[in-house]
Design a protein around this motif. Sequence first.
Motif, PDB file in Angstrom:
ATOM      1  N   PRO A  16       0.836  -1.208   0.000  1.00 52.27           N
ATOM      2  CA  PRO A  16       0.000   0.000   0.000  1.00 52.27           C
ATOM      3  C   PRO A  16       0.868   1.255   0.000  1.00 52.27           C
ATOM      4  O   PRO A  16       1.842   1.332   0.746  1.00 52.27           O
ATOM      5  CB  PRO A  16      -0.780  -0.119   1.317  1.00 52.27           C
ATOM      6  N   LEU A  30       1.467   0.159  -4.476  1.00 51.25           N
ATOM      7  CA  LEU A  30       2.669   0.636  -5.159  1.00 51.25           C
ATOM      8  C   LEU A  30       3.483  -0.597  -5.533  1.00 51.25           C
ATOM      9  O   LEU A  30       3.783  -1.436  -4.685  1.00 51.25           O
ATOM     10  CB  LEU A  30       3.470   1.533  -4.209  1.00 51.25           C
ATOM     11  N   GLU A  51      20.404   2.750  -8.095  1.00 48.42           N
ATOM     12  CA  GLU A  51      20.221   4.037  -7.439  1.00 48.42           C
ATOM     13  C   GLU A  51      19.244   3.924  -6.266  1.00 48.42           C
ATOM     14  O   GLU A  51      18.514   2.934  -6.155  1.00 48.42           O
ATOM     15  CB  GLU A  51      19.731   5.079  -8.448  1.00 48.42           C
ATOM     16  N   SER A  52      19.237   4.947  -5.452  1.00 44.70           N
ATOM     17  CA  SER A  52      18.353   4.982  -4.298  1.00 44.70           C
ATOM     18  C   SER A  52      16.896   4.823  -4.747  1.00 44.70           C
ATOM     19  O   SER A  52      16.478   5.447  -5.720  1.00 44.70           O
ATOM     20  CB  SER A  52      18.550   6.325  -3.594  1.00 44.70           C
ATOM     21  N   SER A  54      15.643   2.043  -5.988  1.00 46.89           N
ATOM     22  CA  SER A  54      15.493   1.049  -7.053  1.00 46.89           C
ATOM     23  C   SER A  54      14.945  -0.275  -6.532  1.00 46.89           C
ATOM     24  O   SER A  54      14.542  -1.134  -7.317  1.00 46.89           O
ATOM     25  CB  SER A  54      16.835   0.835  -7.773  1.00 46.89           C
ATOM     26  N   GLY A  55      14.953  -0.455  -5.213  1.00 46.05           N
ATOM     27  CA  GLY A  55      14.333  -1.650  -4.645  1.00 46.05           C
ATOM     28  C   GLY A  55      15.292  -2.657  -4.044  1.00 46.05           C
ATOM     29  O   GLY A  55      14.905  -3.792  -3.751  1.00 46.05           O
ATOM     30  N   MET A  58      14.236  -3.645  -0.418  1.00 50.56           N
ATOM     31  CA  MET A  58      12.975  -4.385  -0.435  1.00 50.56           C
ATOM     32  C   MET A  58      13.183  -5.773  -1.058  1.00 50.56           C
ATOM     33  O   MET A  58      12.581  -6.744  -0.613  1.00 50.56           O
ATOM     34  CB  MET A  58      11.897  -3.600  -1.195  1.00 50.56           C
ATOM     35  N   TYR A  67       9.130  -9.953   3.940  1.00 48.20           N
ATOM     36  CA  TYR A  67       7.874  -9.660   3.255  1.00 48.20           C
ATOM     37  C   TYR A  67       7.451 -10.914   2.517  1.00 48.20           C
ATOM     38  O   TYR A  67       8.298 -11.722   2.126  1.00 48.20           O
ATOM     39  CB  TYR A  67       8.043  -8.527   2.235  1.00 48.20           C
ATOM     40  N   HIS A 216      26.217   1.298  -2.136  1.00 45.15           N
ATOM     41  CA  HIS A 216      26.282   2.391  -3.093  1.00 45.15           C
ATOM     42  C   HIS A 216      27.687   2.524  -3.661  1.00 45.15           C
ATOM     43  O   HIS A 216      27.891   3.186  -4.669  1.00 45.15           O
ATOM     44  CB  HIS A 216      25.946   3.717  -2.388  1.00 45.15           C
TER      45      HIS A 216
HETATM   46  N1  LIG Z   1       7.373  -0.020   3.774  1.00 46.74           N
HETATM   47  C1  LIG Z   1       7.182   0.453   2.539  1.00 46.74           C
HETATM   48  N2  LIG Z   1       5.927   0.614   2.035  1.00 46.74           N
HETATM   49  C2  LIG Z   1       5.745   1.080   0.799  1.00 46.74           C
HETATM   50  N3  LIG Z   1       6.741   1.407  -0.038  1.00 46.74           N
HETATM   51  C3  LIG Z   1       7.990   1.288   0.391  1.00 46.74           C
HETATM   52  C4  LIG Z   1       8.296   0.799   1.702  1.00 46.74           C
HETATM   53  N4  LIG Z   1       9.625   0.784   1.847  1.00 46.74           N
HETATM   54  C5  LIG Z   1      10.139   1.228   0.682  1.00 46.74           C
HETATM   55  N5  LIG Z   1       9.177   1.517  -0.193  1.00 46.74           N
HETATM   56  C6  LIG Z   1       9.360   1.984  -1.583  1.00 46.74           C
HETATM   57  O1  LIG Z   1       9.946   0.930  -2.329  1.00 46.74           O
HETATM   58  C7  LIG Z   1      10.870   1.421  -3.287  1.00 46.74           C
HETATM   59  C8  LIG Z   1      12.199   0.716  -3.130  1.00 46.74           C
HETATM   60  O2  LIG Z   1      12.744   1.061  -1.864  1.00 46.74           O
HETATM   61  P1  LIG Z   1      14.079   0.429  -1.310  1.00 46.74           P
HETATM   62  O3  LIG Z   1      14.196   0.871   0.112  1.00 46.74           O
HETATM   63  O4  LIG Z   1      14.103  -1.016  -1.573  1.00 46.74           O
HETATM   64  O5  LIG Z   1      15.180   1.146  -2.219  1.00 46.74           O
HETATM   65  P2  LIG Z   1      16.765   0.992  -2.152  1.00 46.74           P
HETATM   66  O6  LIG Z   1      17.215   0.582  -3.499  1.00 46.74           O
HETATM   67  O7  LIG Z   1      17.136   0.139  -1.005  1.00 46.74           O
HETATM   68  O8  LIG Z   1      17.211   2.513  -1.906  1.00 46.74           O
HETATM   69  P3  LIG Z   1      18.433   3.071  -1.027  1.00 46.74           P
HETATM   70  O9  LIG Z   1      19.644   2.910  -1.887  1.00 46.74           O
HETATM   71  O10 LIG Z   1      18.078   4.499  -0.806  1.00 46.74           O
HETATM   72  O11 LIG Z   1      18.501   2.285   0.249  1.00 46.74           O
HETATM   73  C9  LIG Z   1      10.923   2.927  -3.072  1.00 46.74           C
HETATM   74  O12 LIG Z   1      10.096   3.512  -4.046  1.00 46.74           O
HETATM   75  C10 LIG Z   1      10.355   3.112  -1.698  1.00 46.74           C
HETATM   76  O13 LIG Z   1       9.703   4.367  -1.597  1.00 46.74           O
END
Ligand SMILES: Nc1ncnc2c1ncn2[C@@H]1O[C@H](COP(=O)(O)OP(=O)(O)OP(=O)(O)O)[C@@H](O)[C@H]1O
Length: 281
Positions: A16, A30, A51-52, A54-55, A58, A67, A216
């Motif tokens: 969500p 989302l 990049e920040s 990108s997921g 998650m 998850y 990074h």
């Molecule tokens: N708990 C959450 N609920 C909903 N969306 C989320 C949640 N956590 C992260 N997101 C979204 O998921 C996407 C991926 O986030 P993620 O934290 O995996 O990125 P990342 O690649 O680890 O970035 P960074 O390099 O900044 O750590 C982003 O668009 C973020 O806003």
Amino acid sequence: MGTRLLDATGLRLALPDQGRKPAFGRAPLLEILKGVELAVLPGETVGLVGESGSGKSMLARTLLRLYRPTAGRITFEGRDITNLEEAELRPLRARMQIIFQDSQSALNPRLSIGTALAEPFLSYGRATGSREALRLAAGLLERVGLAPQMAGRYPHQLSGGQRQRVGIARAIALNPALVVADEIVSGLDVSVQAQILELLRSLKAETGMALVLISHDLSVVRALCERVVVMQHGRVVETGRSQDVFERPDHPYTRKLLRAIPLPEVDPEWIDNVDIEEETP
Ligand SMILES: Nc1ncnc2c1ncn2[C@@H]1O[C@H](COP(=O)(O)OP(=O)(O)OP(=O)(O)O)[C@@H](O)[C@H]1O
Ligand SMILES: [Mg+2]
């Protein structure tokens, strides 16, 4: 196939979108992971970059089943873990561990380091009592280069580097087959970063565990990882041997990423020259 430690196919995750939640009703979903394929071999070191947003984090959390994916399949040590319930996952949690950047919040402020490190041995029945668990905890401290007297300290009494060593100690306590390290050296001094990374590398060599390193810092990934996985907008856009990807990136996004981040001419052997012992004051 049978040789893979971790295997994810068609992995999707939608959550969500709290930022777009209407006053009434449910927040729209989302899409965070949009069909990811990823495999980790036993003992392999895989760098996860992108990049920040990108997921990466998650994906790591979904792979370790913090998850439940919306679609796709995850197998770990040959077992389908996609939809396991928490109770079924618990014994597997000992085999797959994640270390986060924010080691401060990962540690219970009220527990001494010794007690925190003894806990997994007790809760997984690997020690017959607290005496033995504390003895095992002392062994962990030694393995991560911390002095025995650290056992009596509390998280707030440690430096960032020392806390990350404790985080690593906790992650390796139960001999995991896989450790994911999510930006664990961000925010630390460069010399401390190098010590922590060298520690990870030597523990990896000693235990044969596989390591997924999210960073990074592409020079770190290049120095430590045999393989690299590049993410963009919830997808894997490129994967290959680090050397190949860094020298001949295929995907335009990877090229952009390599240009965006200044990549010093690193000597791939630099990390061999780092002393992993912590300087105890
Ligand atoms: N708990 C959450 N609920 C909903 N969306 C989320 C949640 N956590 C992260 N997101 C979204 O998921 C996407 C991926 O986030 P993620 O934290 O995996 O990125 P990342 O690649 O680890 O970035 P960074 O390099 O900044 O750590 C982003 O668009 C973020 O806003
Ligand atoms: Mg992240």
